[in-house]
Structures are given as structure tokens and as C-alpha cells.
Design a protein around this motif. Structure first.
Motif, PDB file in Angstrom:
ATOM      1  N   ASN A  94     -50.454 -58.740  22.605  1.00 22.45           N
ATOM      2  CA  ASN A  94     -49.024 -58.502  22.724  1.00 22.45           C
ATOM      3  C   ASN A  94     -49.005 -57.406  20.975  1.00 22.45           C
ATOM      4  OD1 ASN A  94     -46.308 -59.464  22.896  1.00 22.45           O
ATOM      5  ND2 ASN A  94     -46.705 -60.863  20.705  1.00 22.45           N
ATOM      6  N   ALA A  95     -49.609 -56.539  21.602  1.00 26.00           N
ATOM      7  CA  ALA A  95     -48.892 -55.141  20.983  1.00 26.00           C
ATOM      8  C   ALA A  95     -47.907 -55.154  20.317  1.00 26.00           C
ATOM      9  CB  ALA A  95     -49.729 -54.322  21.129  1.00 26.00           C
ATOM     10  N   LEU A  96     -46.853 -54.239  21.892  1.00 23.13           N
ATOM     11  CA  LEU A  96     -45.794 -54.634  21.746  1.00 23.13           C
ATOM     12  C   LEU A  96     -45.005 -55.297  21.570  1.00 23.13           C
ATOM     13  CD1 LEU A  96     -45.942 -52.263  24.839  1.00 23.13           C
ATOM     14  CD2 LEU A  96     -45.660 -51.170  22.560  1.00 23.13           C
ATOM     15  N   GLY A  97     -45.477 -57.018  20.801  1.00 25.07           N
ATOM     16  CA  GLY A  97     -44.201 -58.045  20.919  1.00 25.07           C
ATOM     17  C   GLY A  97     -43.724 -58.359  21.809  1.00 25.07           C
ATOM     18  N   HIS A  98     -44.249 -58.257  22.761  1.00 29.33           N
ATOM     19  CA  HIS A  98     -42.949 -58.736  24.230  1.00 29.33           C
ATOM     20  C   HIS A  98     -42.939 -60.337  24.245  1.00 29.33           C
ATOM     21  CE1 HIS A  98     -42.031 -54.765  25.672  1.00 29.33           C
ATOM     22  NE2 HIS A  98     -43.345 -54.377  25.461  1.00 29.33           N
ATOM     23  N   LYS A  99     -44.395 -60.840  23.645  1.00 31.80           N
ATOM     24  CA  LYS A  99     -44.324 -62.491  23.343  1.00 31.80           C
ATOM     25  C   LYS A  99     -43.383 -63.189  23.147  1.00 31.80           C
ATOM     26  CE  LYS A  99     -48.577 -61.734  26.708  1.00 31.80           C
ATOM     27  NZ  LYS A  99     -50.193 -61.756  26.561  1.00 31.80           N
ATOM     28  N   GLN A 100     -42.277 -63.222  23.136  1.00 34.66           N
ATOM     29  CA  GLN A 100     -41.647 -64.081  21.530  1.00 34.66           C
ATOM     30  C   GLN A 100     -42.399 -65.391  21.220  1.00 34.66           C
ATOM     31  OE1 GLN A 100     -39.012 -62.989  20.651  1.00 34.66           O
ATOM     32  NE2 GLN A 100     -39.634 -61.087  21.693  1.00 34.66           N
ATOM     33  N   GLY A 101     -42.394 -65.179  19.997  1.00 35.73           N
ATOM     34  CA  GLY A 101     -42.901 -66.724  19.494  1.00 35.73           C
ATOM     35  C   GLY A 101     -44.960 -65.827  19.083  1.00 35.73           C
ATOM     36  N   LYS A 102     -44.855 -65.215  19.708  1.00 37.49           N
ATOM     37  CA  LYS A 102     -46.725 -64.759  19.940  1.00 37.49           C
ATOM     38  C   LYS A 102     -47.530 -63.795  18.661  1.00 37.49           C
ATOM     39  CE  LYS A 102     -47.731 -67.568  22.982  1.00 37.49           C
ATOM     40  NZ  LYS A 102     -48.797 -68.546  23.049  1.00 37.49           N
ATOM     41  N   PRO A 103     -48.737 -63.868  17.601  1.00 39.45           N
ATOM     42  CA  PRO A 103     -48.217 -62.599  16.819  1.00 39.45           C
ATOM     43  C   PRO A 103     -49.081 -61.978  17.921  1.00 39.45           C
ATOM     44  CG  PRO A 103     -50.343 -64.956  16.884  1.00 39.45           C
ATOM     45  CD  PRO A 103     -48.788 -65.303  17.354  1.00 39.45           C
ATOM     46  N   VAL A 104     -48.017 -61.065  16.646  1.00 38.94           N
ATOM     47  CA  VAL A 104     -48.521 -59.727  17.228  1.00 38.94           C
ATOM     48  C   VAL A 104     -49.729 -58.742  17.521  1.00 38.94           C
ATOM     49  CG1 VAL A 104     -47.677 -57.246  17.293  1.00 38.94           C
ATOM     50  CG2 VAL A 104     -46.012 -58.661  17.409  1.00 38.94           C
ATOM     51  N   GLY A 105     -50.742 -58.253  17.829  1.00 33.74           N
ATOM     52  CA  GLY A 105     -51.564 -58.008  17.368  1.00 33.74           C
ATOM     53  C   GLY A 105     -51.773 -56.192  17.766  1.00 33.74           C
ATOM     54  N   ARG A 106     -53.270 -55.263  16.859  1.00 28.97           N
ATOM     55  CA  ARG A 106     -52.927 -54.236  17.147  1.00 28.97           C
ATOM     56  C   ARG A 106     -53.754 -53.407  17.709  1.00 28.97           C
ATOM     57  NH1 ARG A 106     -51.789 -51.787  12.179  1.00 28.97           N
ATOM     58  NH2 ARG A 106     -52.422 -49.691  13.341  1.00 28.97           N
ATOM     59  N   VAL A 107     -53.947 -52.409  18.488  1.00 24.88           N
ATOM     60  CA  VAL A 107     -55.083 -51.732  19.391  1.00 24.88           C
ATOM     61  C   VAL A 107     -55.323 -50.450  18.976  1.00 24.88           C
ATOM     62  CG1 VAL A 107     -55.473 -51.204  21.661  1.00 24.88           C
ATOM     63  CG2 VAL A 107     -53.974 -53.209  21.698  1.00 24.88           C
ATOM     64  N   ILE A 108     -56.145 -50.094  18.848  1.00 23.44           N
ATOM     65  CA  ILE A 108     -56.743 -48.456  19.089  1.00 23.44           C
ATOM     66  C   ILE A 108     -57.617 -48.017  19.232  1.00 23.44           C
ATOM     67  CG2 ILE A 108     -58.068 -47.408  16.465  1.00 23.44           C
ATOM     68  CD1 ILE A 108     -55.422 -48.372  15.364  1.00 23.44           C
ATOM     69  N   GLY A 109     -57.358 -47.064  20.001  1.00 22.77           N
ATOM     70  CA  GLY A 109     -58.307 -46.290  21.111  1.00 22.77           C
ATOM     71  C   GLY A 109     -59.292 -44.754  20.241  1.00 22.77           C
ATOM     72  N   VAL A 110     -60.465 -45.143  19.685  1.00 24.02           N
ATOM     73  CA  VAL A 110     -61.499 -43.794  19.677  1.00 24.02           C
ATOM     74  C   VAL A 110     -62.263 -43.295  20.796  1.00 24.02           C
ATOM     75  CG1 VAL A 110     -62.531 -43.536  17.901  1.00 24.02           C
ATOM     76  CG2 VAL A 110     -60.694 -45.113  17.921  1.00 24.02           C
ATOM     77  N   ASP A 111     -61.694 -41.805  20.771  1.00 22.05           N
ATOM     78  CA  ASP A 111     -62.699 -41.025  22.001  1.00 22.05           C
ATOM     79  C   ASP A 111     -63.181 -39.433  21.184  1.00 22.05           C
ATOM     80  OD1 ASP A 111     -63.125 -41.859  25.126  1.00 22.05           O
ATOM     81  OD2 ASP A 111     -63.835 -39.929  24.225  1.00 22.05           O
ATOM     82  N   LEU A 112     -63.648 -38.620  21.865  1.00 22.71           N
ATOM     83  CA  LEU A 112     -63.892 -37.735  21.682  1.00 22.71           C
ATOM     84  C   LEU A 112     -62.978 -36.659  22.074  1.00 22.71           C
ATOM     85  CD1 LEU A 112     -67.792 -37.349  21.568  1.00 22.71           C
ATOM     86  CD2 LEU A 112     -66.692 -37.223  19.424  1.00 22.71           C
ATOM     87  N   GLN A 113     -63.208 -37.235  23.432  1.00 25.00           N
ATOM     88  CA  GLN A 113     -61.667 -36.001  23.809  1.00 25.00           C
ATOM     89  C   GLN A 113     -60.401 -36.543  23.593  1.00 25.00           C
ATOM     90  OE1 GLN A 113     -62.579 -36.809  28.536  1.00 25.00           O
ATOM     91  NE2 GLN A 113     -63.775 -38.184  28.107  1.00 25.00           N
ATOM     92  N   GLU A 114     -59.146 -35.798  23.880  1.00 24.71           N
ATOM     93  CA  GLU A 114     -58.053 -36.607  24.039  1.00 24.71           C
ATOM     94  C   GLU A 114     -57.914 -37.125  24.436  1.00 24.71           C
ATOM     95  OE1 GLU A 114     -53.566 -33.759  23.711  1.00 24.71           O
ATOM     96  OE2 GLU A 114     -55.464 -33.086  23.797  1.00 24.71           O
ATOM     97  N   VAL A 115     -56.916 -38.129  24.886  1.00 32.25           N
ATOM     98  CA  VAL A 115     -56.720 -39.458  26.032  1.00 32.25           C
ATOM     99  C   VAL A 115     -54.945 -39.091  25.202  1.00 32.25           C
ATOM    100  CG1 VAL A 115     -56.566 -41.781  25.957  1.00 32.25           C
ATOM    101  CG2 VAL A 115     -58.424 -40.531  25.153  1.00 32.25           C
ATOM    102  N   GLU A 116     -54.111 -39.185  27.304  1.00 32.97           N
ATOM    103  CA  GLU A 116     -52.144 -39.825  26.439  1.00 32.97           C
ATOM    104  C   GLU A 116     -52.416 -40.536  26.556  1.00 32.97           C
ATOM    105  OE1 GLU A 116     -50.662 -37.041  28.509  1.00 32.97           O
ATOM    106  OE2 GLU A 116     -52.323 -35.724  28.797  1.00 32.97           O
TER     107      GLU A 116
END
Length: 151
Positions: A94-116
Motif C-alpha cells: 500500500n505504498a501509494l495509499g490506495h487502500k483506505q484505512g490500511k497502513p501505508v508502506g514504503r518500497v525501496i529498489g536498489v540496483d547497479l543499473q539505472e531503473v525506470e
């Protein structure tokens, strides 16, 4: 060595539906890989459902079974390219907070190469084997990760 079935139809790799027509400059291994991609039902499904790769279905299946991507969790995807796992994690945490009433998470992506960019995920081009990488990730997450995933 017998061919293994690709699906329930029992057809082996020699009976692919799509064959590469023009293979100039490609090795035999490259042509085989391309033919597998062109005939892979998960590749087609990923494209249809907007995922960046077929691996998204791996993490979906694992999370359906073990339920580790719950709303509100802090997730780190190490080696996140091309980003399919991050896409799934954003939705399920729920990192975008679309699920009303649910906690909002965080997502981190890590890579050596560039990611869109991925909506709802912070993507960093970093070598996670660097000495200070773990401290950077904790800083970006505002604390320790609840889930660390890597494909």
C-alpha cells in the motif's frame, strides 16, 4: 535427453508456436532465448497486466503463500531491475495509499543499473555491497526494513 513440456499441452521446446525468422548476427543461444521469450505465457501475461517482467508472478505466488507483503511494511528490493517485484510490492504494501484505512508502506529498489521510475517506489542506483549501503537504505526507509527481497 527428452524435452520437458512447456505447458499442459505436452509440447516440448521443439514445437514452439513462434520461431525467430531473422537471426542475423545472433548466436544459437540468443535465438533459443528469444524463442522461449516469445512463447512464454508468463511473459505475455506480464505484458498484458503491466508488469515489467515475468518474475512479478514469482513474488505474487510467494506472497500469496507466505503473506509477507502486507500494508504498511517497509520493503527493500536488492537488484531490483527491471522493477517487476517493486511493482508488486508497491501494490501489496500500500505504498501509494490506495487502500483506505490500511497502513501505508514504503518500497525501496536498489540496483547497479539505472531503473525506470516506478510510482510508489524510490529507486536508487547503488551497489548494495558497498560498506555504507545498509546505512543508506535505513536512512531512505526511516528505519530498518521489514522485508528484504532479491531475485
Amino acid at each position: 535427453m527428452a524435452n520437458k513440456p512447456l505447458n499442459n499441452s505436452g509440447r516440448g521446446q521443439r514445437h514452439l508456436k513462434v520461431k525467430v525468422q531473422k537471426a542475423r548476427g545472433k548466436t544459437v543461444a540468443q535465438v533459443r532465448w528469444l524463442e522461449r521469450q516469445l512463447n512464454d505465457p508468463y511473459v505475455k501475461r506480464a505484458k498484458a497486466e503491466g508488469y515489467r517482467g515475468r518474475a512479478a508472478f514469482k513474488i505474487i505466488e510467494l506472497d500469496d503463500k507466505y503473506r509477507f507483503l502486507q500494508p504498511g511494511v517497509r520493503v527493500v528490493d536488492l537488484g531490483c531491475a527491471p522493477g517487476g517485484w517493486c511493482q508488486v510490492a508497491v501494490n501489496r504494501a500500500n505504498a501509494l495509499g490506495h487502500k483506505q484505512g490500511k497502513p501505508v508502506g514504503r518500497v525501496i529498489g536498489v540496483d547497479l543499473q539505472e531503473v525506470e521510475p516506478i510510482a510508489g517506489a524510490d529507486i536508487y542506483q547503488v551497489d548494495f555491497l558497498d560498506e555504507d549501503a545498509d546505512e543508506k537504505v535505513k536512512y531512505w526507509l526511516d528505519g530498518a526494513a521489514d522485508v528484504v527481497m532479491s531475485d
